[in-house]
Design a protein around this motif. Structure first.
Motif, PDB file in Angstrom:
ATOM      1  N   UNK A  70      67.722  37.148  37.703  1.00 48.65           N
ATOM      2  CA  UNK A  70      66.807  37.708  38.944  1.00 48.65           C
ATOM      3  C   UNK A  70      67.713  37.239  40.171  1.00 48.65           C
ATOM      4  N   UNK A  71      68.381  36.300  40.176  1.00 50.66           N
ATOM      5  CA  UNK A  71      69.310  36.054  41.405  1.00 50.66           C
ATOM      6  C   UNK A  71      70.419  36.861  41.375  1.00 50.66           C
ATOM      7  N   UNK A  72      71.127  37.390  40.344  1.00 51.32           N
ATOM      8  CA  UNK A  72      72.160  38.426  40.365  1.00 51.32           C
ATOM      9  C   UNK A  72      71.538  39.697  40.931  1.00 51.32           C
ATOM     10  N   UNK A  73      70.638  39.985  40.725  1.00 47.88           N
ATOM     11  CA  UNK A  73      69.939  41.223  41.168  1.00 47.88           C
ATOM     12  C   UNK A  73      69.379  41.360  42.413  1.00 47.88           C
ATOM     13  N   UNK A  74      68.750  40.185  42.955  1.00 46.44           N
ATOM     14  CA  UNK A  74      68.452  39.744  44.403  1.00 46.44           C
ATOM     15  C   UNK A  74      69.610  39.931  45.347  1.00 46.44           C
ATOM     16  N   UNK A  75      70.799  39.474  44.764  1.00 44.45           N
ATOM     17  CA  UNK A  75      72.146  39.806  45.476  1.00 44.45           C
ATOM     18  C   UNK A  75      72.409  41.003  46.271  1.00 44.45           C
ATOM     19  N   UNK A  76      71.879  42.114  45.729  1.00 41.45           N
ATOM     20  CA  UNK A  76      71.747  43.459  46.340  1.00 41.45           C
ATOM     21  C   UNK A  76      71.252  43.503  47.720  1.00 41.45           C
ATOM     22  N   UNK A  77      70.409  42.587  47.970  1.00 40.84           N
ATOM     23  CA  UNK A  77      69.836  42.533  49.397  1.00 40.84           C
ATOM     24  C   UNK A  77      71.095  42.525  50.609  1.00 40.84           C
ATOM     25  N   UNK A  78      72.162  41.895  50.176  1.00 45.22           N
ATOM     26  CA  UNK A  78      73.296  41.955  51.257  1.00 45.22           C
ATOM     27  C   UNK A  78      73.947  43.332  51.521  1.00 45.22           C
ATOM     28  N   UNK A  79      73.706  44.267  50.445  1.00 41.43           N
ATOM     29  CA  UNK A  79      74.443  45.401  50.653  1.00 41.43           C
ATOM     30  C   UNK A  79      73.603  46.492  51.493  1.00 41.43           C
ATOM     31  N   UNK A  80      72.583  46.363  52.185  1.00 44.89           N
ATOM     32  CA  UNK A  80      71.871  47.173  52.828  1.00 44.89           C
ATOM     33  C   UNK A  80      71.539  46.583  54.133  1.00 44.89           C
ATOM     34  N   UNK A  81      71.540  47.615  55.346  1.00 42.06           N
ATOM     35  CA  UNK A  81      71.138  47.303  56.610  1.00 42.06           C
ATOM     36  C   UNK A  81      69.631  47.543  56.810  1.00 42.06           C
ATOM     37  N   UNK A  82      69.079  47.999  55.584  1.00 41.56           N
ATOM     38  CA  UNK A  82      67.644  48.487  55.762  1.00 41.56           C
ATOM     39  C   UNK A  82      66.746  47.746  54.814  1.00 41.56           C
ATOM     40  N   UNK A  83      65.745  48.178  54.118  1.00 40.03           N
ATOM     41  CA  UNK A  83      64.813  47.278  53.462  1.00 40.03           C
ATOM     42  C   UNK A  83      65.482  47.059  51.996  1.00 40.03           C
ATOM     43  N   UNK A  84      65.243  45.859  51.572  1.00 36.48           N
ATOM     44  CA  UNK A  84      65.291  45.520  50.142  1.00 36.48           C
ATOM     45  C   UNK A  84      64.239  45.270  49.264  1.00 36.48           C
ATOM     46  N   UNK A  85      64.207  45.818  47.936  1.00 34.10           N
ATOM     47  CA  UNK A  85      62.901  45.370  46.987  1.00 34.10           C
ATOM     48  C   UNK A  85      63.413  45.020  45.806  1.00 34.10           C
ATOM     49  N   UNK A  86      62.941  44.111  45.279  1.00 35.37           N
ATOM     50  CA  UNK A  86      63.053  43.779  43.694  1.00 35.37           C
ATOM     51  C   UNK A  86      61.859  44.187  42.868  1.00 35.37           C
ATOM     52  N   UNK A  87      62.128  44.794  41.855  1.00 29.90           N
ATOM     53  CA  UNK A  87      60.942  45.179  41.123  1.00 29.90           C
ATOM     54  C   UNK A  87      61.343  44.543  39.476  1.00 29.90           C
ATOM     55  N   UNK A  88      60.332  43.959  38.910  1.00 28.99           N
ATOM     56  CA  UNK A  88      60.543  43.478  37.684  1.00 28.99           C
ATOM     57  C   UNK A  88      59.493  44.108  36.811  1.00 28.99           C
ATOM     58  N   UNK A  89      60.139  44.282  35.674  1.00 30.38           N
ATOM     59  CA  UNK A  89      59.306  44.868  34.389  1.00 30.38           C
ATOM     60  C   UNK A  89      59.332  44.072  33.248  1.00 30.38           C
TER      61      UNK A  89
END
Length: 248
Positions: free
Chosen positions: A201-220
């Motif tokens: 999850x931490x590795x996926x959460x890292x995408x947050x730094x690649x946007x100046x807009x909103x970031x969301x993490x969705x788990x399934x």
């Protein structure tokens, strides 16, 4: 408009937005074809068919990401005449991100939203050596991830057909480096399977730094190929996110 690279299984000229979908290493557009019946009329599905698979099985995947992105960007230019979003699974997530970065650098229309599925953020990309594995080890790796029926890999003729293309894909993704540190201006949604052996999850959460807009993490629930188990839930989430920007 589609050419060899793009397939539009259900053309919707009046759609408000297009959704471009990119496959995983060794994957094909068939992963997304069930989505045709799940998407509303306001979203036109555009499937990317990469070299080395389906009707392009006799073509060789480019050896480096820069070449692939240059060719892909040329192919997608005709669909940039209206808003578009992009969904990439595993390797496809990296290709989606690199495509957006390239289009930004060329002052072309970037995506309205990027959905990165089952892929670590670029700063956590570890490379790898799966493309160097012998056939038996490569098959075990594919079975471990899911998404490939084990019985198919037991047929010598199919193995001989599938494994070279899969190796090409793995070589591409395992040797690629992110081309830019520029954040994107569109929202990014990262989607993960809770039992994915390849992704934390931490590795996926890292995408947050690649946007100046909103970031969301969705788990399934599920593994690396969670989206094959619940395509209706995944598509519903995509539609919900796109509905925030467009009246779908």
């Amino acid at each position: 408009m589609s050419g060899a690279w793009l397939q539009i299984p259900d053309p919707k000229p009046s759609a408000a937005i297009r959704l471009l979908c990119l496959p995983h290493a060794g994957g094909t557009a068939s992963l997304y074809r069930p989505w045709v019946k799940l998407l509303p009329d306001s979203i036109e599905l555009v499937l990317v068919c990469l070299p080395g698979r389906e009707q392009r099985c006799n073509e060789v995947m480019p050896a480096d990401m820069q070449t692939l992105i240059a060719l892909l960007s040329r192919a997608v230019k005709p669909i940039l005449d209206k808003p578009w979003a992009v969904f990439g699974h595993s390797m496809g997530a990296t290709v989606a991100h690199e495509l957006a970065l390239f289009l930004y650098s060329e002052n072309l229309s970037g995506p309205e939203h990027i959905f990165v599925s089952a892929r670590e953020a670029p700063q956590f990309q570890r490379g790898g050596s799966v493309h160097k594995l012998d056939d038996e080890s490569l098959c075990r790796q594919l079975v471990k991830l899911g998404g490939t029926a084990p019985e198919l890999l037991e047929i010598p003729e199919l193995r001989a057909l599938l494994l070279p293309a899969i190796r090409q894909d793995y070589h591409l993704i395992e040797t690629s480096k992110v081309s830019s540190v520029q954040p994107l201006n569109c929202p990014i949604t990262a989607l993960v399977g809770r039992d994915d052996p390849e992704l934390s999850t931490d590795d996926a959460q890292g995408w947050q730094q690649w946007t100046n807009s909103e970031f969301h993490l969705k788990e399934y629930s599920g593994n690396h190929f969670y989206l094959s188990d619940c395509p209706d839930l995944v598509v519903a989430h995509i539609v919900q996110k796109l509905h925030l920007a467009y009246p779908l």
